[in-house]
Scaffold this motif. Structure first.
Motif, mmCIF file in Angstrom:
data_model
loop_
_atom_site.group_PDB
_atom_site.id
_atom_site.type_symbol
_atom_site.label_atom_id
_atom_site.label_comp_id
_atom_site.label_asym_id
_atom_site.label_seq_id
_atom_site.Cartn_x
_atom_site.Cartn_y
_atom_site.Cartn_z
ATOM 1 N N LEU A 175 -4.874 8.840 -9.284
ATOM 2 C CA LEU A 175 -4.477 8.006 -8.139
ATOM 3 C C LEU A 175 -3.439 8.783 -7.326
ATOM 4 N N GLY A 176 -2.154 8.448 -7.498
ATOM 5 C CA GLY A 176 -1.118 9.206 -6.793
ATOM 6 C C GLY A 176 -1.099 10.662 -7.194
ATOM 7 N N GLY A 177 -1.558 10.943 -8.423
ATOM 8 C CA GLY A 177 -1.601 12.320 -8.896
ATOM 9 C C GLY A 177 -2.577 13.189 -8.135
ATOM 10 N N GLU A 178 -3.379 12.574 -7.267
ATOM 11 C CA GLU A 178 -4.330 13.337 -6.456
ATOM 12 C C GLU A 178 -3.638 14.211 -5.410
ATOM 13 N N ILE A 179 -2.316 14.105 -5.308
ATOM 14 C CA ILE A 179 -1.603 15.028 -4.427
ATOM 15 C C ILE A 179 -1.747 16.463 -4.923
ATOM 16 N N ASP A 180 -2.182 16.621 -6.176
ATOM 17 C CA ASP A 180 -2.431 17.955 -6.722
ATOM 18 C C ASP A 180 -3.858 18.433 -6.468
ATOM 19 N N GLY A 204 1.537 12.058 9.334
ATOM 20 C CA GLY A 204 1.628 11.087 8.251
ATOM 21 C C GLY A 204 0.259 10.746 7.693
ATOM 22 N N LEU A 205 0.257 10.074 6.550
ATOM 23 C CA LEU A 205 -0.987 9.659 5.913
ATOM 24 C C LEU A 205 -1.415 8.297 6.463
ATOM 25 N N ILE A 206 -2.721 8.075 6.518
ATOM 26 C CA ILE A 206 -3.233 6.772 6.924
ATOM 27 C C ILE A 206 -4.128 6.232 5.810
ATOM 28 N N LYS A 207 -4.394 4.961 5.848
ATOM 29 C CA LYS A 207 -5.297 4.365 4.875
ATOM 30 C C LYS A 207 -6.728 4.748 5.234
ATOM 31 N N GLY A 208 -7.444 5.339 4.299
ATOM 32 C CA GLY A 208 -8.814 5.758 4.567
ATOM 33 C C GLY A 208 -8.864 7.177 5.094
ATOM 34 N N ASP A 219 -5.743 12.074 5.480
ATOM 35 C CA ASP A 219 -6.350 11.043 4.630
ATOM 36 C C ASP A 219 -5.349 10.525 3.609
ATOM 37 N N GLY A 220 -5.293 9.199 3.467
ATOM 38 C CA GLY A 220 -4.453 8.615 2.435
ATOM 39 C C GLY A 220 -5.082 8.821 1.063
ATOM 40 N N LEU A 221 -4.294 8.598 0.017
ATOM 41 C CA LEU A 221 -4.766 8.734 -1.360
ATOM 42 C C LEU A 221 -5.398 7.421 -1.794
ATOM 43 N N ALA A 222 -6.683 7.451 -2.125
ATOM 44 C CA ALA A 222 -7.410 6.234 -2.485
ATOM 45 C C ALA A 222 -6.758 5.542 -3.684
ATOM 46 N N ALA A 224 -3.781 4.522 -4.010
ATOM 47 C CA ALA A 224 -2.383 4.921 -4.242
ATOM 48 C C ALA A 224 -1.572 4.753 -2.962
ATOM 49 N N THR A 225 -1.511 3.514 -2.505
ATOM 50 C CA THR A 225 -0.829 3.228 -1.242
ATOM 51 C C THR A 225 0.646 3.607 -1.273
ATOM 52 N N LEU A 226 1.333 3.277 -2.374
ATOM 53 C CA LEU A 226 2.761 3.543 -2.434
ATOM 54 C C LEU A 226 3.063 5.039 -2.499
ATOM 55 N N THR A 227 2.232 5.783 -3.215
ATOM 56 C CA THR A 227 2.419 7.230 -3.232
ATOM 57 C C THR A 227 2.143 7.808 -1.844
ATOM 58 N N SER A 228 1.092 7.313 -1.188
ATOM 59 C CA SER A 228 0.772 7.765 0.172
ATOM 60 C C SER A 228 1.934 7.490 1.117
ATOM 61 N N ASN A 229 2.495 6.284 1.021
ATOM 62 C CA ASN A 229 3.647 5.938 1.862
ATOM 63 C C ASN A 229 4.830 6.845 1.550
ATOM 64 N N GLY A 230 4.997 7.148 0.255
ATOM 65 C CA GLY A 230 6.096 8.026 -0.138
ATOM 66 C C GLY A 230 5.963 9.419 0.449
#
Length: 256
Positions: A175-180, A204-208, A219-222, A224-230
């Motif tokens: 999820l948020g770990g997809e930043i890797d 910045g990241l967007i949803k979708g 692209d936002g992280l599917a 993982a909204t809070l990680t994307s916002n972070g």
């Protein structure tokens, strides 16, 4: 009865001796490995700086690759290069914990949720015959479960992203770990940070999914909204007015 007591006593003594021996072995191993662990941490950091800059390590020769990069210290209060601290030994994390070497951020300023910011930051320059070719900036901020530490690299125009990567975090795998994920990191190069000369980050990241033509959205992280916002918040903070924007502005004008 006496033999039974002796047996129990011997068992206890043997167990205690084994515990002491094991403790000594573990402690000795930890001490002996500490230097190697610290060396590995330094090398991993160098690898991530090089990766963000798009510099390839040839034949595993990390030191030769890193020699193409020049570290410099920036005073975050003035946005100018500084020699007040030793750039090679300066530790931003330790400095941020020292009230005499850090500044507290207000709630309005602290969109990255870091609370305190070191007074100086180490930046990394890739220079060529024509001047700065790329600059690598340290970034960090809170995601969902952890503080994310990484680097963002900018091209010579100080506005186009050359690369982004995180070397330390504890976000949820998958999820948020997809930043890797290399595919996600590959979305960053070519994106623009600022839409105008105000040095207010538009990136910045967007949803979708972001449109291919959108130079400012990723692209936002599917899931993982809070990680994307972070990630959005930390990038906006470090490239904004309380981060490196004053420095980048002066650097572009030849005043840093």
């Amino acid at each position: 009865m006496s033999n039974s007591k002796d047996s129990v006593s011997r068992t206890v003594i043997v167990a205690l001796v084994l515990c002491v021996v094991c403790s000594v072995i573990v402690s000795a191993a930890a001490v002996m490995l500490r230097g190697k662990q610290q060396e590995n941490a330094v090398n991993e950091k160098k690898m991530n700086i090089l990766a963000a800059a798009g510099i390839e390590v040839v034949n595993g020769d990390l030191e030769t690759a890193f020699a193409t990069i020049t570290p410099k210290l920036v005073d975050m209060r003035t946005g100018e290069f500084s020699t007040d601290e030793d750039v090679m030994s300066y530790n931003m994390r330790k400095a941020a914990k020292d009230p005499s070497k850090a500044r507290a951020l207000t709630r309005e300023q602290d969109i990255a949720s870091i609370r305190k910011q070191s007074l100086y930051s180490t930046v990394y320059l890739v220079e060529g015959e024509q001047g700065i070719e790329r600059i690598i900036l340290p970034i960090h901020g809170y995601g969902l479960w952890s503080t994310l530490y990484g680097f963002i690299a900018l091209e010579s125009d100080l506005n186009t992203v050359a690369g982004l990567g995180f070397y330390e975090h504890a976000e949820t795998p998958g999820l948020g770990g997809e930043i890797d994920n290399p595919k996600w990191k590959a979305l960053w190069p070519g994106k623009k940070v600022y839409a105008d000369d105000s040095y207010t980050p538009a990136i910045g990241l967007i949803k979708g999914k972001a449109a291919a033509s959108d130079l400012y959205k990723v692209d936002g992280l599917a899931g993982a909204t809070l990680t994307s916002n972070g990630v959005t918040n930390l990038v906006k903070f470090w490239l904004g007015e309380n981060g490196f924007a004053p420095f980048l502005s002066k650097l572009k004008a030849g005043e840093a």
